[in-house]
Design an enzyme around this catalytic site. Sequence first.
Site, PDB file in Angstrom:
ATOM      1  N   HIS A   1      -4.361   7.718   4.631  1.00  0.00           N
ATOM      2  CA  HIS A   1      -3.854   6.417   4.211  1.00  0.00           C
ATOM      3  C   HIS A   1      -3.858   5.432   5.369  1.00  0.00           C
ATOM      4  CE1 HIS A   1      -2.492   8.568   0.677  1.00  0.00           C
ATOM      5  NE2 HIS A   1      -1.963   9.465   1.486  1.00  0.00           N
TER       6      HIS A   1
ATOM      7  N   SER B   1       0.839  -1.193   0.000  1.00  0.00           N
ATOM      8  CA  SER B   1       0.000   0.000   0.000  1.00  0.00           C
ATOM      9  C   SER B   1       0.879   1.250   0.000  1.00  0.00           C
ATOM     10  CB  SER B   1      -0.904  -0.012   1.227  1.00  0.00           C
ATOM     11  OG  SER B   1      -0.114   0.033   2.396  1.00  0.00           O
ATOM     12  N   TYR B   2       0.227   2.389  -0.060  1.00  0.00           N
ATOM     13  CA  TYR B   2       0.925   3.668  -0.104  1.00  0.00           C
ATOM     14  C   TYR B   2       1.895   3.785   1.076  1.00  0.00           C
ATOM     15  CZ  TYR B   2       1.609   8.599  -0.938  1.00  0.00           C
ATOM     16  OH  TYR B   2       2.169   9.804  -1.200  1.00  0.00           O
ATOM     17  N   PRO B   3       3.194   4.018   0.799  1.00  0.00           N
ATOM     18  CA  PRO B   3       4.189   3.897   1.873  1.00  0.00           C
ATOM     19  C   PRO B   3       4.393   5.144   2.732  1.00  0.00           C
ATOM     20  CG  PRO B   3       5.294   4.206  -0.223  1.00  0.00           C
ATOM     21  CD  PRO B   3       3.827   4.220  -0.512  1.00  0.00           C
ATOM     22  N   ARG B   4       3.672   6.235   2.447  1.00  0.00           N
ATOM     23  CA  ARG B   4       3.841   7.423   3.284  1.00  0.00           C
ATOM     24  C   ARG B   4       2.568   7.635   4.098  1.00  0.00           C
ATOM     25  NH1 ARG B   4       7.029   8.605  -1.186  1.00  0.00           N
ATOM     26  NH2 ARG B   4       5.223   9.147  -2.426  1.00  0.00           N
TER      27      ARG B   4
END
Length: 631
Positions: A382, A328-331
Site C-alpha cells: 500500500h 487511501s487504505y489506512p493500514r
Amino acid sequence: MIVLCVAEKPSISKSITNILSGGQFQTRSTRSNIIKNYDFSYPHSRANFTVTCVAGHVLQHDFAQSHRKWHSCDPFELFDAPIVTEVAPDKKAIADNLTAEALKAQQLMIWTDCDREGENIGAEIVKICRRVKPGIIVKRARFSAIISQQIHHAAQHPVELDYFQASAVEARIILDLRIGAAFTRMQTRTLQPLFQQITGVVSYGPCQFPTLGFVVSRFDQVQAFQPEKFWYIYLALCHDVTGNKEETPFTWSRGHLFDFSVAYALYVGVLEDKMARVTKVTKKNTKKWKPLPLTTVELQKSGSRLLKLSPKKILDIAEHLYQQGFVSYPRTETDQFDPQFDLASLIAKQVADLAWGAFASSLRDGGGFSQPRRGKNNDQAHPPIHPTAHAGNLTGDEKRVYEFITRRFLACCSKDALGFETTVEVEYGGEDFFAKGLIILERNYLEVYPYDKWNGKELPDFEEGATFVPSVCELRDGTTTKPSLLTEADLVGIMDKNGIGTDATIAQHIDTIIDREYVIPRMEGSVKYLVPSTFGIGLANGYNDIGFDRSLSKPQLRRETERNMVAVCQGTKTKNDMIVEAVEQYKDMYIKAKTNFAKVISSVRSHIDRDSRPGEGGNDRNGGPRPGGNN
DNA sequence: GCAAGGTC
C-alpha cells in the site's frame, strides 16, 4: 480456461479488476454483502478471469472441544492440547463463495498482500479450495503496488506461494494461542478467588504484557525520580533599540553543571573579565524539513498528539473515511511514494477546498510542488496514506482526521521551509557562550501544515571581533524536572520501536490493557496520560520478582518470536522446531511462574491493599502520583 | 471468559 483470482480484501479485488479488464467486466453479488465477484476475459493469458476476495484470515484456530471449557483441564495441558482449524463462523459465506468459484475454475491465482500474513491467508485460500477441487492449479501473483504495469506483469508472470512464510505465521498463531490461553486461565483461576476486586479475566498475552510493562516501567521512573539541582552562567546584553530595552540572552556552552563549587569557580573567573568578545559570527541558510509521507503508526502517533483522539479512535475514523472513498487504505507501513504515483491529480482534487484549496492550486500551478521525501519503509502493498477525493461535508472528528491527512499530504508535496540562521559566539572570562537568531525566508509547507511550529528570532547585529560589556552576568540555578508519564502517542512509538504488535494492532493492545484495568487513562488538561493501576503494577512487578532472565512483561520474548519467524521464512528453521522450542521454553516459565506465584499474589495484594486502605480514596484500582510535567 | 493477526 477460467482463472480464479483471490485478493485479501474487497478494495484490492476491485482495483485489480479495473486494471486487468480495462473497465469491461461483469459484477456478481455473493451471500456476503462485502464481497463481489468480477468476470472478464483476459486475452493476454487467453483465459477468462474471475476476481474475488476474502476479508483477512478465513480460518480460525482453537482448542478441540475437549479442552475448550475453562475447567476442562489443567491450563498446563494447553501447551500440548489438540488444536482444530476451521472456517471462522463469520467467514462462512466467504468460504462458500471460494469453493463455489473454485469448482468452476481450472486455476487459482492468489492475489493477497505480499507480506507474511498475506502468504498465510493465501495458504488458507488454497486449503479451502482444494477441499472441493484437489487438482486445481495454484499460482501466486506478486506485486508491489497497485499500478497498471505491475498488475499486468503479476498476472502474466505468476510465481509459487511461499509456504515458508505461511508456516512462520502458522507457528505464531499456534504459539500465541497456547501461551495466551494457558497463562490467562492460570492467572485468572488463581487470582479471582483471592480478590473480590478482580471480577474480569486476568489475561496474559505476548503483546499486551510487554505493553503493560512499558507503562509500569515509566511509572517506576517517575516514582523514583529525585530532582537534582544544577547551576549555569546566564549572560545577556541589553540593547537600547529606540527606547525599548531588548535583552539578548546567551547560552553557556557548558550547558549546566551539577557541582556548585565548580560552577561558582568558573563564574568568579568570568567576573574578572571586563569585556566580552565576539569570536565568531556564522550566517547560513537553513531549512525545516517537510514531513515524511504518512504511515499508520505515524497517523496514530501525531494524530493522537495533535488531535487529542485515541490511536484506536483515529484508526477507526480513518477506516470509515476509507470506506467512503475519501482516503487511501489506512493500514500501511510505506513512507515513500512510488515515482510513478500520480500526485498531480490528487493535488488537483483539493483545489476546491475553502481552507487549503488556494495552497493546493499554488502547488499545481505556481511551481510550489516538490517531490515528497522518501522514507525507509515500504510494505510492498500500500502507498502512504493520502486523500483520494475531496470531502467537503464532513463534521466533527472525521473532519479533523481528514484535514490532518490532507494537510500532511499537501505538505509532503511542497517545499521545505527556508530560513537564515545567525550564530553569534562570544568569549567572556575564558568561557564560551552563544546565541542563535533565525529569519524565516519562505514558509512553504508550513503554510498548509500548522501542526509544525517554526518561530523566527531576531538577533541584533554583532560583528566579529567586537567587544561589549554584558548587561547581565549571573550564576543561576535550576532543578531537573520529573519525567512525564506515558501518553498514548508515546506508547505507540515505543511499541513500534520494540516490535510489539503491528501497525493495525498496536492501538488494540493499548485498548486491551485499559479494558482489563491494568492501566487507567488520566486526563491532565487536554493530555491523556496512562497510569498503571495498582493491579497492573502488582502483576508486572510480581513477574519481575520471579526473576525470569527475560521477563514476561518485557519485550525480549516477543523479539525472539519475531527472530524465529524470520528464520522459518528463510528456511533455516522449520515451523515444528519453532513451535516445539518455544513451547518447551514457555512450559519452563509456566512451571516457574506457578511455583513462585505467591510472589505475584503478594505483589498484587500489597498494591491493591495499599489502595483500599480506609480514608485513602477507595479501591478504584488506581494509584500513583499526578502525571509529571515536562517543564 | 483465554492470544494476535488479518479484515470489516
